[in-house]
Design an enzyme around this catalytic site. Sequence first.
Site, PDB file in Angstrom:
ATOM      1  N   CYS A  58     -11.508 -89.010 -66.765  1.00 47.79           N
ATOM      2  CA  CYS A  58     -10.189 -88.490 -66.435  1.00 47.79           C
ATOM      3  C   CYS A  58      -9.510 -89.490 -65.503  1.00 47.79           C
ATOM      4  CB  CYS A  58     -10.344 -87.137 -65.758  1.00 47.79           C
ATOM      5  SG  CYS A  58      -8.830 -86.527 -65.011  1.00 47.79           S
ATOM      6  N   CYS A  61      -9.168 -87.939 -61.752  1.00 45.47           N
ATOM      7  CA  CYS A  61     -10.259 -87.653 -60.822  1.00 45.47           C
ATOM      8  C   CYS A  61     -11.553 -88.398 -61.152  1.00 45.47           C
ATOM      9  CB  CYS A  61     -10.529 -86.145 -60.778  1.00 45.47           C
ATOM     10  SG  CYS A  61     -11.351 -85.522 -62.250  1.00 45.47           S
ATOM     11  N   CYS A 107      -8.790 -81.425 -68.096  1.00 42.16           N
ATOM     12  CA  CYS A 107      -9.971 -81.803 -67.336  1.00 42.16           C
ATOM     13  C   CYS A 107     -10.438 -80.583 -66.550  1.00 42.16           C
ATOM     14  CB  CYS A 107      -9.626 -82.943 -66.376  1.00 42.16           C
ATOM     15  SG  CYS A 107     -10.926 -83.285 -65.170  1.00 42.16           S
ATOM     16  N   CYS A 110     -10.061 -81.223 -62.481  1.00 40.14           N
ATOM     17  CA  CYS A 110      -8.799 -81.298 -61.731  1.00 40.14           C
ATOM     18  C   CYS A 110      -7.617 -80.724 -62.486  1.00 40.14           C
ATOM     19  CB  CYS A 110      -8.504 -82.742 -61.338  1.00 40.14           C
ATOM     20  SG  CYS A 110      -7.886 -83.753 -62.696  1.00 40.14           S
ATOM     21  N   CYS A 131      -7.304 -84.308 -79.740  1.00 41.68           N
ATOM     22  CA  CYS A 131      -6.251 -85.314 -79.826  1.00 41.68           C
ATOM     23  C   CYS A 131      -5.779 -85.590 -78.391  1.00 41.68           C
ATOM     24  CB  CYS A 131      -5.122 -84.765 -80.691  1.00 41.68           C
ATOM     25  SG  CYS A 131      -3.794 -85.936 -80.961  1.00 41.68           S
TER      26      CYS A 131
HETATM   27 ZN   LIG Z   1      -9.706 -84.775 -63.804  1.00 40.13          ZN
END
Ligand SMILES: [Zn+2]
Length: 150
Positions: A58, A61, A107, A110, A131
């Site tokens: 991500c 984070c 995610c 976060c 996607c």
């Molecule tokens: Zn994250």
Amino acid sequence: MSKAETRGKTDQAKIAMSEEEWRSKLTPEQFYVTREHGTERAFSHPYYEEKDAGLYRCVCCGAPVFSSETKFDSGTGWPSFYAPANRGAVSEHDDRSFFMRRTEVRCAECDAHLGHVFPDGPKKPTGARYCINGVALQLDKDAKPAKGGK
Ligand SMILES: [Zn+2]
């Protein structure tokens, strides 16, 4: 801004930062996609054709969210995966914006908006097509790719 409802269990994000904090940490494009539920233009980010092995983290984070092991070429112009890096790496939410009913992928750490999941992926092993916006990801080529799980 899209209206997204959390499905089922309360999966509270573990990392909470203010809009100002995210804005100072991210580029304008990263902020637009991950915190304002934006979508990058198809074929605009090199990750759609990235073939190198590693973990996709991500961009907000650093949590591992996808893996080269589950990546496939969907032909859509966005990085596509048939499963997250591991069970619980992402959360899924009903998204009814733009008069469509889609499933948004965030995610789990976060709450960054990553993209959407559709049921038209390769039949084996999952049938899912995650996607994902390349701008929401950071490929970590030093990390061992995860097998993926859902
Ligand atoms: Zn994250």
